[in-house]
Structure formats: C-alpha cells, structure tokens
Design an enzyme around this catalytic site. Structure first.
Site, short mmCIF file in Angstrom:
data_model
loop_
_atom_site.label_atom_id
_atom_site.label_comp_id
_atom_site.label_asym_id
_atom_site.label_seq_id
_atom_site.Cartn_x
_atom_site.Cartn_y
_atom_site.Cartn_z
N ASP A 92 0.84 -1.19 0.00
CA ASP A 92 0.00 0.00 0.00
C ASP A 92 0.88 1.24 0.00
O ASP A 92 2.04 1.21 0.42
CB ASP A 92 -0.90 0.02 1.25
CG ASP A 92 -1.96 -1.07 1.20
OD1 ASP A 92 -2.30 -1.53 0.09
OD2 ASP A 92 -2.45 -1.46 2.28
N TYR A 143 4.46 -9.33 7.44
CA TYR A 143 4.17 -7.92 7.71
C TYR A 143 4.39 -7.58 9.18
O TYR A 143 4.23 -8.44 10.05
CB TYR A 143 2.70 -7.61 7.38
CG TYR A 143 2.29 -7.91 5.97
CD1 TYR A 143 2.28 -6.91 5.01
CD2 TYR A 143 1.91 -9.20 5.60
CE1 TYR A 143 1.89 -7.18 3.71
CE2 TYR A 143 1.52 -9.48 4.30
CZ TYR A 143 1.52 -8.47 3.35
OH TYR A 143 1.14 -8.74 2.07
N TYR A 184 -5.50 -9.29 2.09
CA TYR A 184 -5.66 -7.89 2.51
C TYR A 184 -5.44 -7.82 4.02
O TYR A 184 -6.30 -8.24 4.80
CB TYR A 184 -7.06 -7.37 2.14
CG TYR A 184 -7.29 -7.26 0.66
CD1 TYR A 184 -6.64 -6.28 -0.09
CD2 TYR A 184 -8.18 -8.10 0.02
CE1 TYR A 184 -6.88 -6.16 -1.46
CE2 TYR A 184 -8.43 -7.98 -1.36
CZ TYR A 184 -7.76 -7.01 -2.08
OH TYR A 184 -7.99 -6.89 -3.44
#
Ligand SMILES: [Zn+2]
Ligand SMILES: [Zn+2]
Length: 408
Positions: free
Chosen positions: A233, A297, A369
């Site tokens: 992102d 992440y 996501y």
C-alpha cells in the site's frame, strides 16, 4: 550425391516455364522461384542456372521486383543512418514490401507451379541484414534484437524500433506515502488540473520514478515502467531484504549502464533503496508477475477498548491456518471487481502488547488484505481480528518485512 544446383534444377523442372511468357525476371527473382531448394546458394546463382537450363532471355528490367533487389545496398545505408543515434549490439531487419510486388510474386508461384519458392520479403530482410552486419560490425539476432530496422520498399524509407532495456533487483521503501508506480491523476489523466495541483499525478514521487530517474540519467529513453512482485500500500513501508522488481526503460539511447552508480543515486534519495541490480530480459517481467509468494508484515494495531493479553493470544491463534474470506475491500472497490476470495494466514506473532495497542508479525498468502484482516472491513472480511476480539481495531502502521521468494 546431388549438388545444390541439381536440387535447384530439379525444383525448376517441375515448373511450367512456358507460362512465364515475355515477362522479364532478374536473376534474383528467377532464382527465388526455387529459393528453398539448393542449400547455400544465393538467389542470383539459382537464377543464372535456371536461365541457362530453360533458355530464359536475360532481362532489361524485372517485371516482378522492378529493380528492388538492386537497391538493398541503398536500404542498408538508410538503415545505418537511422540506427546511428542508438547504442546497440544486436539488430534485426524487417520489411514491408510493396503489396503489389507481393501479389505479382504469389500469382507467379501459382501460375508456374512453384513448390519451393522463397518470399521476396525474406530475401530483402536477409540481404539488407547481411550488408548492415558487415557495415556495422554487429550481429543480426532473430530472437532478441535490441533494435529492429524496418525497411518500407514502397516509400523508400526505414523505421527504427528500439526494444526496451530491463534491469532487475530488490527495492526497499523507507518512507510512507509513496506509491510503487506513478499514480496518474484520475481527473485529468496526467495533463495537470486543480485536483492534482497541476502535477498530473496524485503523489509527488514513486518507487518507479526514483529508480527510473537514476537509470534514465544514463540511458536516456522515452519512458519507463516498474514491474513489482506484488505491491505494498502507499502508506506501507517495504523493509527487510526488499521486494523484487524489474524496471523497463523504453527506447533507451544507451545500453551501457553503471549499475553501481544507479544504486548510489537511488540510495541517496532517502526514500528508496535498491540492491542486487543486474541486467534482465522481458522474461523476467513475466516471471515476476506470475510469482505468488507469501509475505510477512509488521502491523501496529490500536484497540477501541482495552484487550487483555490472554484474549489477544486466543484471538490471534483463531485466525491462523484457516481460510479467511475476503470480499473486495471498500477502499479498492472502485477499481477491482466485487468478489469474495479466500486466503490463509500461516502465522501471527504478538511482538508487543500493552492492552491499548499491539504490534503483530503476520505471514500470509499472496493477495491477503492485511488491513481488512485486522479491522474486518465492516464484516466484509471474516474472520478478522476485530471480530474475534469483539472490539474495533485500527491499523496505525503497516510495513512489509519480507517477500518470501526464493530468488536473490
Ligand atoms: Zn527482380
Ligand atoms: Zn489532475
């Protein structure tokens, strides 16, 4: 053993020469009618042998090519001039032959019953290519030429097509608020308007622009593209070993690049770093686009109301190793089809937690996501961390720590 000329004459004997009538043919056009017989010969050599055997008169001109094949030297000169400004080591010659010439040739094949003819286009390509190769001291490359010279025989012109230059490597994005690729303004489509402050784009810069600017300072070129192995992102950093990418420079003037200098320039930007830069090819773009690798992440989450440690651990454990159904998130729904996909989270580790916030390490399949996995996207992602905890969860920071590909 039959000689190559015997092969040519055998092919010619099966043809009906009386139907040629009084149409004159030059040696090359005559020989090309049996051009795929007799390995290693030139078409004029084939033509002279056929002329002698079948008593075909020597021509004043040529009904078929109109003297075109005497002009290959001129086309080679034109091509060499047009290629002058470009740095390259391999080339290819292509051609657009006057359609009237092609029609005459194909009609003649049918009339005479030619079974092994060569098309004039391939003779033009080959003969111009041979002369160009000698003149430039460079090799023709049929599979992956750096430049292509296209001869147009009807207009006596040569167009040059310059193939892109590719580099691959890995990038880190150290700052938030930078998209991976240039993000054109939706309202003006890049022209510049009030919405985008006249810049034509929504963000000051991008990973693509930082990297491409450094490369293009050396190569020149008409444009660029960056192909990433997935993308993070805009507000997420890309850390760790970085993300594999290929940068493509369109119509480069030069192809000799000091990649260490490129890396130094990019790394001095403060926002983007690159490593492992090396030359690549178009096949690397395909490979990088197809690679569907897991990512790890770092996620910083703020809770809507206090969460006990034990409850957090249970909620996290409940999300791992089972399908997560994700309907296309609201934030991307304007540009992606609305559908529900399943992804699997393979690991979540609670790094820190103080009841109000937590830092997580999440490893998930490609295409998961992560923000929606945390906040639930109003019920469009299930299960989610917010759903499992029964409190609202806000993603404060998101970083990609690892792109789990096998490459370097
Ligand atoms: Zn001819
Ligand atoms: Zn605009």
């Amino acid at each position: 053993m039959a000689s190559p000329l015997d092969d040519v004459l055998r092919a010619a004997e099966s043809m009906t020469w009386s139907r040629l009538g009084d149409r004159p043919l030059c040696d090359a056009c005559l020989g090309r009618l049996a051009g795929r017989a007799g390995h290693g010969l030139t078409n004029p050599e084939r033509g002279r042998a056929i002329r002698a055997r079948f008593a075909i008169p020597a021509p004043a001109g040529c009904w078929l090519c109109g003297g075109l094949l005497d002009e290959v030297g001129k086309f080679a000169d034109l091509a060499a001039d047009k290629l002058g400004p470009w740095e390259f080591t391999t080339f290819l010659v292509g051609s657009k032959v006057d359609p009237e010439v092609v029609a005459r040739e194909e009609g003649l094949w049918a009339e005479l019953g030619a079974t092994q003819p060569e098309a004039i286009k391939s003779e033009v390509n080959r003969e111009v290519g041979k002369r160009l190769s000698m003149r430039l001291g460079k090799e023709a490359d049929l599979a992956r030429p750096e430049v292509v010279a296209i001869v147009d025989t009807a207009f006596d012109s040569v167009d040059v097509q310059v193939n892109p230059l590719f580099f691959r490597g890995r990038y880190r994005k150290l700052a938030r608020g930078i998209p991976q690729t240039r993000w054109p303004c939706r309202r003006c489509r890049g022209k510049g308007c009030e919405h985008c402050g006249g810049k034509g784009k929504m963000y000051e810069t991008s990973v693509e622009e930082v990297v491409a600017a450094a490369v293009m300072a050396q190569t020149g070129g008409s444009g660029h593209a960056l192909h990433g192995m997935g993308r993070e992102d805009v507000d997420a950093r890309m850390l760790g070993r970085g993300r594999p990418f290929v940068v493509e420079v369109k119509e480069p003037r030069r192809r000799t690049v000091d990649l260490e200098a490129v890396a130094r320039l990019v790394n001095a930007s403060g926002s983007v770093e690159v490593e492992g830069l090396r030359l690549a090819g178009v096949e690397d773009v395909v490979a990088i686009k197809e690679d569907r690798v897991a990512k790890t992440y770092r996620v910083l989450v703020r809770f809507g109301s206090p969460v006990e440690d034990g409850k957090l651990q249970d909620a996290v454990a409940s999300l791992v190793g089972r399908p997560i159904a994700q309907r296309t998130p609201v934030r991307v729904s304007h540009r992606r089809a609305d559908r529900t996909r399943e992804r699997v989270v393979t690991g979540i580790e609670v790094v820190t937690s103080d009841g109000a916030t937590t830092e997580l390490r999440v490893t998930a399949e490609a295409g998961t996501y992560i923000k929606e996995l945390v906040h639930g996207d109003g019920g469009r992602t299930t299960p989610s961390l917010a759903g499992a905890l029964g409190v609202t969860c806000e993603v404060v920071e998101l970083d990609v720590l690892e792109v789990r590909d096998a490459g370097t």
